[in-house]
Design an enzyme around this catalytic site. Structure first.
Site, mmCIF file in Angstrom:
data_model
loop_
_atom_site.group_PDB
_atom_site.id
_atom_site.type_symbol
_atom_site.label_atom_id
_atom_site.label_comp_id
_atom_site.label_asym_id
_atom_site.label_seq_id
_atom_site.Cartn_x
_atom_site.Cartn_y
_atom_site.Cartn_z
ATOM 1 N N GLU A 26 55.821 -9.146 -55.246
ATOM 2 C CA GLU A 26 54.810 -8.242 -54.663
ATOM 3 C C GLU A 26 54.158 -7.406 -55.754
ATOM 4 O O GLU A 26 52.949 -7.169 -55.740
ATOM 5 C CB GLU A 26 55.424 -7.329 -53.607
ATOM 6 C CG GLU A 26 55.947 -8.049 -52.374
ATOM 7 C CD GLU A 26 54.912 -8.962 -51.728
ATOM 8 O OE1 GLU A 26 53.766 -8.526 -51.535
ATOM 9 O OE2 GLU A 26 55.263 -10.118 -51.432
ATOM 10 N N TRP A 77 51.607 -9.453 -57.168
ATOM 11 C CA TRP A 77 50.360 -9.541 -56.374
ATOM 12 C C TRP A 77 49.398 -8.434 -56.804
ATOM 13 O O TRP A 77 48.188 -8.623 -56.899
ATOM 14 C CB TRP A 77 50.655 -9.401 -54.874
ATOM 15 C CG TRP A 77 50.942 -10.698 -54.177
ATOM 16 C CD1 TRP A 77 52.149 -11.135 -53.746
ATOM 17 C CD2 TRP A 77 49.979 -11.723 -53.814
ATOM 18 N NE1 TRP A 77 52.010 -12.369 -53.149
ATOM 19 C CE2 TRP A 77 50.693 -12.748 -53.175
ATOM 20 C CE3 TRP A 77 48.600 -11.865 -53.973
ATOM 21 C CZ2 TRP A 77 50.079 -13.901 -52.693
ATOM 22 C CZ3 TRP A 77 47.976 -13.002 -53.506
ATOM 23 C CH2 TRP A 77 48.716 -14.008 -52.871
ATOM 24 N N TRP A 95 28.338 -13.110 -38.229
ATOM 25 C CA TRP A 95 29.253 -12.159 -37.569
ATOM 26 C C TRP A 95 28.607 -11.587 -36.318
ATOM 27 O O TRP A 95 27.381 -11.439 -36.267
ATOM 28 C CB TRP A 95 29.580 -11.006 -38.518
ATOM 29 C CG TRP A 95 30.217 -11.397 -39.805
ATOM 30 C CD1 TRP A 95 29.633 -11.397 -41.041
ATOM 31 C CD2 TRP A 95 31.565 -11.843 -40.005
ATOM 32 N NE1 TRP A 95 30.528 -11.821 -41.988
ATOM 33 C CE2 TRP A 95 31.726 -12.096 -41.386
ATOM 34 C CE3 TRP A 95 32.661 -12.039 -39.155
ATOM 35 C CZ2 TRP A 95 32.927 -12.535 -41.940
ATOM 36 C CZ3 TRP A 95 33.854 -12.485 -39.709
ATOM 37 C CH2 TRP A 95 33.978 -12.730 -41.069
ATOM 38 N N ASN A 137 52.481 -3.611 -44.376
ATOM 39 C CA ASN A 137 51.740 -4.778 -44.878
ATOM 40 C C ASN A 137 51.559 -5.871 -43.825
ATOM 41 O O ASN A 137 50.480 -6.449 -43.690
ATOM 42 C CB ASN A 137 52.446 -5.344 -46.112
ATOM 43 C CG ASN A 137 51.720 -6.552 -46.661
ATOM 44 O OD1 ASN A 137 50.555 -6.468 -47.034
ATOM 45 N ND2 ASN A 137 52.384 -7.702 -46.663
ATOM 46 N N TRP A 187 34.384 -8.602 -42.373
ATOM 47 C CA TRP A 187 35.592 -8.010 -42.950
ATOM 48 C C TRP A 187 35.292 -6.799 -43.821
ATOM 49 O O TRP A 187 36.131 -5.925 -44.006
ATOM 50 C CB TRP A 187 36.394 -9.059 -43.742
ATOM 51 C CG TRP A 187 35.634 -9.667 -44.903
ATOM 52 C CD1 TRP A 187 34.834 -10.766 -44.855
ATOM 53 C CD2 TRP A 187 35.595 -9.208 -46.259
ATOM 54 N NE1 TRP A 187 34.297 -11.022 -46.095
ATOM 55 C CE2 TRP A 187 34.755 -10.093 -46.978
ATOM 56 C CE3 TRP A 187 36.199 -8.149 -46.945
ATOM 57 C CZ2 TRP A 187 34.486 -9.938 -48.342
ATOM 58 C CZ3 TRP A 187 35.927 -7.996 -48.304
ATOM 59 C CH2 TRP A 187 35.084 -8.893 -48.975
ATOM 60 N N TRP A 225 41.823 -8.127 -47.904
ATOM 61 C CA TRP A 225 40.796 -8.430 -46.890
ATOM 62 C C TRP A 225 40.191 -9.817 -47.106
ATOM 63 O O TRP A 225 39.987 -10.562 -46.154
ATOM 64 C CB TRP A 225 39.708 -7.349 -46.866
ATOM 65 C CG TRP A 225 40.120 -6.205 -45.984
ATOM 66 C CD1 TRP A 225 40.706 -5.044 -46.385
ATOM 67 C CD2 TRP A 225 40.053 -6.154 -44.554
ATOM 68 N NE1 TRP A 225 40.995 -4.268 -45.297
ATOM 69 C CE2 TRP A 225 40.600 -4.917 -44.161
ATOM 70 C CE3 TRP A 225 39.584 -7.023 -43.569
ATOM 71 C CZ2 TRP A 225 40.699 -4.514 -42.817
ATOM 72 C CZ3 TRP A 225 39.669 -6.632 -42.226
ATOM 73 C CH2 TRP A 225 40.220 -5.402 -41.868
#
Ligand code: FAD
Ligand code: FO1
Length: 479
Positions: free
Chosen positions: A287, A290, A318, A353, A371, A394
């Site tokens: 993590e 990441w 959208w 998360n 988004w 996202w």
């Protein structure tokens, strides 16, 4: 001869321990003066969370005390850093200004401009320090010398690179003379304002208190406690369990040095007595990687900050229904797991998360809302809000990012069943329906009759129908 005076400019490194640029400044001279510039270019933006500013100001307040204990001071400016930093440096006769690098496009332009303005005044700048990352992004590249676009090969390469131990804390420095203090005040040094003075009010507690001391204590608790990092992989996906480190704001604002974090993780890893424990700790290290991965891709592909990376999500049709967006923001979609998560965000400035992924998928694939609306709303609320990690999360959820995986669509009911099986998290955050059966809370298929008198809304859309619409539109997109 008097010691030369060097300014150290803090931004995302609000600490005196384990700070690469600060140590380099101290190696040069004992007269290191800290400075933070309250930047209207950031603070007046529409993507700032009151909780985050509160964390930042609290951390700056502790940093001022730390500087005093070390013998010097942290000055505070307000204004455009391009003008404010060179003006202060020049007034104080500083020979150099040191700072740590950042990956964000805004930061890179700002730092370039400040360096140019310093040069005009014949003041040196020292900025080569990648303090906020374990490894310099330029050193983690593919065999062909290109930056990575995919996490797993990045991780495999990154973990092989040497990891530097923490560096020592700032100490035994000398501060400004009273004359220099007057000069600093003339150059714009002010008292540290409160978050409220800056227009940001946050009354609730923060998950982690601001400052270096609280962050270090939390790191110690998380890494020393057999039930935390040692069981991370098993617990991290269950939002009702406090199974994650809650260090994200500390890592965003650098109240903790990343080398200190890595050393703690490596230490507990080397002491682990079973492969199982080691695997759990490994997952936590992944993590942390990441975070480095998302900063690396932001550094090499700054266009990510502007919008979708992949073709199918560029110019996507959208729906962008404002009433539905409002329902999502307020936690009133009629999907209990989604609403619980959004209310956790609104109340605490943090969201688990697993739930970030659930609500992000729901906004994009169920409500068919761009988004970027969600990305911005998160930044308006999260106390750990960070451009690279937030954008990365996202784009991953929206299937618009670099990750070449096929379309991901989360079913809120399946997610709730797997990760909140007793509906404890839902009950905590959506109390008006806590008396209902666990099965109903998880499936979200609550009969109208059961909702009567609760004030809880009916579902604003149907998952099955909406995901079919999304898939159809996705298929029709080019790329
Ligand atoms: P832990 O599970 O203890 O992880 C340790 C640290 O690793 C974190 O503090 C964080 O620095 C880093 N980390 C963990 N997971 C990720 C990840 N997926 N991506 C990048 N870094 C990670 N994280 C932020 O710090 N700021 C954000 O603005 C942010 N926005 C997100 C938006 C979405 C849509 C998604 C899906 C994820 C986002 N994340 C963000 C990543 C992640 O949710 C948080 O870092 C994590 O929940 C923080 O809790 P923790 O400190 O207890 O994490
Ligand atoms: N950095 C600053 O140097 N000055 C600020 O006033 C400031 C405010 C701020 C508010 C919210 C937030 O999330 C970060 C903030 N930062 C601020 C840190 C900022 O992330 C870094 O300066 C980046 O380098 C900008 O790209």
């Amino acid at each position: 001869m008097a010691d030369e005076l060097v300014l150290f400019w803090h931004r995302k490194d609000l600490r005196i321990r384990d700070n690469l640029g600060l140590v380099a400044a101290r190696d040069r001279t004992p007269k290191v003066i800290g400075v933070f510039c309250l930047d209207p270019g950031i603070l007046d933006g529409d993507d700032i969370a009151p909780a985050r500013v509160t964390y930042m100001i609290g951390s700056l307040s502790e940093l001022q005390e730390s500087y005093q204990s070390a013998g010097s001071e942290l000055l505070v400016l307000k204004g455009d850093p391009k003008k404010a930093i060179p003006k202060l440096a020049s007034k104080l006769g500083a020979t150099a200004v040191y700072w740590n690098r950042d990956v964000e496009p805004y930061a890179r332009q700002r730092d370039h401009d400040v360096a140019a303005a310093l040069k005009e005044k014949d003041i040196e700048r020292c900025t080569q320090f990648w303090d906020q990352l374990m490894n310099d992004p330029d050193t983690i590249q593919t065999g062909g010398g290109d930056p990575y676009r995919v996490y797993t090969p990045f991780w495999r390469n990154w973990i092989k690179h040497e990891k530097q131990p923490p560096v020592e804390a700032l100490s035994n420095v000398t501060g400004l003379s009273s004359h220099e203090k007057t000069l600093a005040n003339d150059a714009g040094n002010i008292e540290l304002p409160t978050a409220k003075d800056l227009g940001y009010e946050w009354e609730n507690d923060l998950l982690l208190a601001p400052g270096e001391k609280a962050a270090l204590a939390q790191l110690e608790t998380f890494c020393d406690d057999d039930r935390a990092v040692a069981e991370y992989d098993e617990q991290r996906d269950f939002p009702a369990i406090p199974g994650t480190s809650t260090l994200s704001a500390a890592l965003k604002f650098g109240t903790l040095g990343i080398r200190t974090v890595w050393a703690a993780a490596s230490d507990v890893y080397s002491r682990a007595r079973s492969d199982e424990t080691r695997e759990n700790i490994r997952t936590w290290q992944q993590e942390l990687c990441w975070r480095e991965f998302y900063q690396s891709v932001m550094y090499f592909f700054p266009e990510l900050a502007e919008g979708p990376y992949r073709e199918p999500l560029k110019d996507f049709p959208w729906d962008n229904n404002e009433a539905l967006f409002e329902a999502w923001c307020e936690g009133r979609t009629g999907y209990p797991i989604v609403d619980a998560a959004m209310r956790q965000l609104n109340t605490t400035g943090w969201m688990h998360n697993r739930c970030r992924m659930i609500v992000a998928s729901f906004l994009t694939k169920d409500l068919i809302i761009d988004w970027r609306w969600g990305e911005k709303y998160f930044l308006q609320k999260l106390y750990d809000g960070d451009l690279s990690s937030n954008n990365g999360g996202w784009q991953w959820s929206a299937s618009s990012g670099m990750d070449p995986k096929p379309l991901r669509i989360f079913n809120p009911a399946s997610q709730a069943k797997k990760y909140d099986p007793e509906a404890e998290y839902i009950r905590e955050w959506v109390p008006e329906i806590r008396h209902l059966d666990t099965k109903l809370l998880i499936s979200g298929e609550i009969p109208d009759k059961a909702l009567e008198g609760t004030g809880y809304p009916k579902r604003v859309v149907e998952h099955k129908a909406q995901q079919a619409i999304f898939k159809e539109r996705y298929k029709n997109q080019k790329g």
